[in-house]
Design a protein around this motif. Structure first.
Motif, PDB file in Angstrom:
ATOM      1  N   GLU A  48      -5.746   4.109   6.092  1.00  0.00           N
ATOM      2  CA  GLU A  48      -5.802   4.574   7.478  1.00  0.00           C
ATOM      3  C   GLU A  48      -5.861   3.397   8.452  1.00  0.00           C
ATOM      4  O   GLU A  48      -5.189   3.395   9.491  1.00  0.00           O
ATOM      5  CB  GLU A  48      -6.994   5.503   7.671  1.00  0.00           C
ATOM      6  CG  GLU A  48      -6.803   6.855   7.022  1.00  0.00           C
ATOM      7  CD  GLU A  48      -8.038   7.744   7.117  1.00  0.00           C
ATOM      8  OE1 GLU A  48      -9.052   7.312   7.714  1.00  0.00           O
ATOM      9  OE2 GLU A  48      -7.977   8.863   6.587  1.00  0.00           O
ATOM     10  N   GLU A  49      -6.650   2.389   8.106  1.00  0.00           N
ATOM     11  CA  GLU A  49      -6.732   1.210   8.967  1.00  0.00           C
ATOM     12  C   GLU A  49      -5.378   0.517   9.060  1.00  0.00           C
ATOM     13  O   GLU A  49      -4.949   0.105  10.151  1.00  0.00           O
ATOM     14  CB  GLU A  49      -7.764   0.227   8.413  1.00  0.00           C
ATOM     15  CG  GLU A  49      -9.192   0.675   8.568  1.00  0.00           C
ATOM     16  CD  GLU A  49     -10.170  -0.288   7.894  1.00  0.00           C
ATOM     17  OE1 GLU A  49      -9.761  -1.427   7.549  1.00  0.00           O
ATOM     18  OE2 GLU A  49     -11.333   0.094   7.710  1.00  0.00           O
ATOM     19  N   LEU A  50      -4.686   0.403   7.942  1.00  0.00           N
ATOM     20  CA  LEU A  50      -3.386  -0.258   7.951  1.00  0.00           C
ATOM     21  C   LEU A  50      -2.362   0.552   8.748  1.00  0.00           C
ATOM     22  O   LEU A  50      -1.525  -0.031   9.453  1.00  0.00           O
ATOM     23  CB  LEU A  50      -2.901  -0.494   6.520  1.00  0.00           C
ATOM     24  CG  LEU A  50      -3.650  -1.608   5.787  1.00  0.00           C
ATOM     25  CD1 LEU A  50      -3.233  -1.648   4.329  1.00  0.00           C
ATOM     26  CD2 LEU A  50      -3.412  -2.946   6.446  1.00  0.00           C
ATOM     27  N   MET A  95     -14.228   4.986  -4.937  1.00  0.00           N
ATOM     28  CA  MET A  95     -13.090   4.057  -4.869  1.00  0.00           C
ATOM     29  C   MET A  95     -11.920   4.702  -4.137  1.00  0.00           C
ATOM     30  O   MET A  95     -11.260   4.062  -3.318  1.00  0.00           O
ATOM     31  CB  MET A  95     -12.675   3.625  -6.278  1.00  0.00           C
ATOM     32  CG  MET A  95     -13.629   2.646  -6.921  1.00  0.00           C
ATOM     33  SD  MET A  95     -13.005   1.949  -8.447  1.00  0.00           S
ATOM     34  CE  MET A  95     -13.452   3.216  -9.609  1.00  0.00           C
ATOM     35  N   LEU A  96     -11.659   5.962  -4.424  1.00  0.00           N
ATOM     36  CA  LEU A  96     -10.562   6.659  -3.749  1.00  0.00           C
ATOM     37  C   LEU A  96     -10.821   6.768  -2.254  1.00  0.00           C
ATOM     38  O   LEU A  96      -9.902   6.627  -1.437  1.00  0.00           O
ATOM     39  CB  LEU A  96     -10.354   8.046  -4.362  1.00  0.00           C
ATOM     40  CG  LEU A  96      -9.691   8.077  -5.726  1.00  0.00           C
ATOM     41  CD1 LEU A  96      -9.716   9.485  -6.302  1.00  0.00           C
ATOM     42  CD2 LEU A  96      -8.271   7.572  -5.652  1.00  0.00           C
ATOM     43  N   THR A  97     -12.056   7.006  -1.875  1.00  0.00           N
ATOM     44  CA  THR A  97     -12.411   7.075  -0.457  1.00  0.00           C
ATOM     45  C   THR A  97     -12.171   5.724   0.221  1.00  0.00           C
ATOM     46  O   THR A  97     -11.637   5.660   1.336  1.00  0.00           O
ATOM     47  CB  THR A  97     -13.890   7.489  -0.300  1.00  0.00           C
ATOM     48  OG1 THR A  97     -14.106   8.697  -1.022  1.00  0.00           O
ATOM     49  CG2 THR A  97     -14.255   7.696   1.143  1.00  0.00           C
ATOM     50  N   SER A  98     -12.554   4.641  -0.452  1.00  0.00           N
ATOM     51  CA  SER A  98     -12.333   3.296   0.106  1.00  0.00           C
ATOM     52  C   SER A  98     -10.848   3.012   0.259  1.00  0.00           C
ATOM     53  O   SER A  98     -10.416   2.440   1.268  1.00  0.00           O
ATOM     54  CB  SER A  98     -12.956   2.239  -0.805  1.00  0.00           C
ATOM     55  OG  SER A  98     -14.338   2.447  -0.925  1.00  0.00           O
ATOM     56  N   ILE A  99     -10.058   3.394  -0.741  1.00  0.00           N
ATOM     57  CA  ILE A  99      -8.607   3.188  -0.672  1.00  0.00           C
ATOM     58  C   ILE A  99      -8.026   3.956   0.504  1.00  0.00           C
ATOM     59  O   ILE A  99      -7.202   3.439   1.261  1.00  0.00           O
ATOM     60  CB  ILE A  99      -7.946   3.612  -2.003  1.00  0.00           C
ATOM     61  CG1 ILE A  99      -8.347   2.662  -3.127  1.00  0.00           C
ATOM     62  CG2 ILE A  99      -6.431   3.659  -1.870  1.00  0.00           C
ATOM     63  CD1 ILE A  99      -7.956   3.134  -4.502  1.00  0.00           C
ATOM     64  N   GLU A 100      -8.471   5.189   0.673  1.00  0.00           N
ATOM     65  CA  GLU A 100      -7.964   6.019   1.769  1.00  0.00           C
ATOM     66  C   GLU A 100      -8.317   5.410   3.127  1.00  0.00           C
ATOM     67  O   GLU A 100      -7.473   5.353   4.024  1.00  0.00           O
ATOM     68  CB  GLU A 100      -8.527   7.431   1.644  1.00  0.00           C
ATOM     69  CG  GLU A 100      -7.988   8.382   2.675  1.00  0.00           C
ATOM     70  CD  GLU A 100      -8.544   9.789   2.515  1.00  0.00           C
ATOM     71  OE1 GLU A 100      -8.119  10.650   3.287  1.00  0.00           O
ATOM     72  OE2 GLU A 100      -9.407  10.001   1.652  1.00  0.00           O
ATOM     73  N   LEU A 155       0.825  -1.207   0.000  1.00  0.00           N
ATOM     74  CA  LEU A 155       0.000   0.000   0.000  1.00  0.00           C
ATOM     75  C   LEU A 155       0.859   1.257   0.000  1.00  0.00           C
ATOM     76  O   LEU A 155       0.509   2.261  -0.621  1.00  0.00           O
ATOM     77  CB  LEU A 155      -0.953  -0.001   1.187  1.00  0.00           C
ATOM     78  CG  LEU A 155      -2.111  -0.994   1.064  1.00  0.00           C
ATOM     79  CD1 LEU A 155      -2.932  -1.002   2.337  1.00  0.00           C
ATOM     80  CD2 LEU A 155      -2.990  -0.653  -0.119  1.00  0.00           C
ATOM     81  N   LYS A 156       2.012   1.216   0.678  1.00  0.00           N
ATOM     82  CA  LYS A 156       2.907   2.372   0.640  1.00  0.00           C
ATOM     83  C   LYS A 156       3.409   2.611  -0.777  1.00  0.00           C
ATOM     84  O   LYS A 156       3.468   3.742  -1.249  1.00  0.00           O
ATOM     85  CB  LYS A 156       4.104   2.171   1.579  1.00  0.00           C
ATOM     86  CG  LYS A 156       3.798   2.439   3.027  1.00  0.00           C
ATOM     87  CD  LYS A 156       5.056   2.304   3.871  1.00  0.00           C
ATOM     88  CE  LYS A 156       4.779   2.567   5.333  1.00  0.00           C
ATOM     89  NZ  LYS A 156       5.987   2.423   6.160  1.00  0.00           N
ATOM     90  N   GLY A 157       3.773   1.528  -1.460  1.00  0.00           N
ATOM     91  CA  GLY A 157       4.196   1.663  -2.858  1.00  0.00           C
ATOM     92  C   GLY A 157       3.070   2.222  -3.709  1.00  0.00           C
ATOM     93  O   GLY A 157       3.285   3.088  -4.563  1.00  0.00           O
ATOM     94  N   THR A 158       1.868   1.747  -3.467  1.00  0.00           N
ATOM     95  CA  THR A 158       0.708   2.240  -4.202  1.00  0.00           C
ATOM     96  C   THR A 158       0.483   3.718  -3.907  1.00  0.00           C
ATOM     97  O   THR A 158       0.182   4.500  -4.804  1.00  0.00           O
ATOM     98  CB  THR A 158      -0.543   1.426  -3.820  1.00  0.00           C
ATOM     99  OG1 THR A 158      -0.268   0.048  -4.030  1.00  0.00           O
ATOM    100  CG2 THR A 158      -1.739   1.846  -4.648  1.00  0.00           C
ATOM    101  N   ILE A 159       0.662   4.090  -2.651  1.00  0.00           N
ATOM    102  CA  ILE A 159       0.486   5.497  -2.261  1.00  0.00           C
ATOM    103  C   ILE A 159       1.496   6.366  -2.994  1.00  0.00           C
ATOM    104  O   ILE A 159       1.143   7.432  -3.524  1.00  0.00           O
ATOM    105  CB  ILE A 159       0.638   5.670  -0.735  1.00  0.00           C
ATOM    106  CG1 ILE A 159      -0.574   5.097  -0.008  1.00  0.00           C
ATOM    107  CG2 ILE A 159       0.801   7.142  -0.370  1.00  0.00           C
ATOM    108  CD1 ILE A 159      -0.406   5.042   1.496  1.00  0.00           C
ATOM    109  N   GLU A 160       2.759   5.936  -3.039  1.00  0.00           N
ATOM    110  CA  GLU A 160       3.777   6.727  -3.724  1.00  0.00           C
ATOM    111  C   GLU A 160       3.427   6.906  -5.194  1.00  0.00           C
ATOM    112  O   GLU A 160       3.522   8.012  -5.741  1.00  0.00           O
ATOM    113  CB  GLU A 160       5.148   6.059  -3.590  1.00  0.00           C
ATOM    114  CG  GLU A 160       5.722   6.140  -2.208  1.00  0.00           C
ATOM    115  CD  GLU A 160       7.045   5.395  -2.092  1.00  0.00           C
ATOM    116  OE1 GLU A 160       7.642   5.054  -3.138  1.00  0.00           O
ATOM    117  OE2 GLU A 160       7.470   5.154  -0.952  1.00  0.00           O
TER     118      GLU A 160
END
Length: 195
Positions: free
Chosen positions: A99-101, A90-95, A28-33
């Motif tokens: 946050e949970e992670l 979808m972006l809200t769900s990803i966010e 997820l960090k890679g995805t965030i970047e």
């Protein structure tokens, strides 16, 4: 049913969960970047849109590509989009998943988190090194291919006369001597007439 064996089983299960969560966090960090990079690109493009530099159909194409990228990230992080959510949902769900992670990571022991981060960093550097070596290999193959083409090509035949280096023109000493004689005559005349 010994308490110690139960504790060992619980700790191994906990460690497995921690590892899986750390893997999820790293992905997820890679995805965030990647998404932040894309977001900065999209911000620039949105500014261009607001200034009217693009036509309407170009804007539609850009928005369609943005929607497809958001859907791709959504399926990689959360799962298939069975509810046919729009891009914003979808972006809200990803966010919220991120946050949970992050909250889960904060509850983990910092030593394990650090160890996992170091391992991921080593893995990333290894991938970068491999990509660089592959790029160098491709570049070297291209150079060898071009050299082989040059070697196999017919030699260029030069036509006409061969170019020869020209020598410098000779120094004119005579004019210099004549100018000095002229000056001395003028100086004699000046002294004769004005003295």
């Amino acid at each position: 049913d010994d308490p110690r064996s139960r504790d060992c089983e619980i700790s191994t299960i906990g460690e497995a969960e921690v590892e899986s969560l750390q893997k999820q966090v790293e992905t997820l960090k890679g995805t965030i970047e990647r998404e932040q990079d894309k977001a900065s690109d999209l911000e620039i493009k949105s500014k261009m849109f607001s200034y009217g530099e693009y036509r309407a159909e170009d804007q539609e194409n850009m928005l369609a590509s943005l929607d497809s990228k958001v859907a791709e990230v959504y399926t990689k992080t959360i799962g298939p989009n069975e509810a046919n959510l729009n891009s914003l949902s979808m972006l809200t769900s990803i966010e919220s998943q991120l946050e949970e992670l992050f909250e889960t990571i904060e509850s983990l022991p910092p030593e394990k988190v650090e160890a996992a981060e170091k391992a991921k960093e080593k893995e990333r550097l290894l991938r970068l090194r491999e990509a660089k070596l592959e790029e160098q290999r491709v570049h070297q193959e291209e150079r060898l291919r071009k050299a082989l083409e040059r070697a196999q090509a017919d030699p260029k035949k030069r036509s006409g006369r061969k170019l020869v280096k020209r020598s410098a023109p000779p120094v004119m000493k005579r004019k210099h001597a004549e100018q000095q004689e002229k000056r001395s005559k003028e100086e004699e005349e000046l002294q004769y007439f004005f003295s």
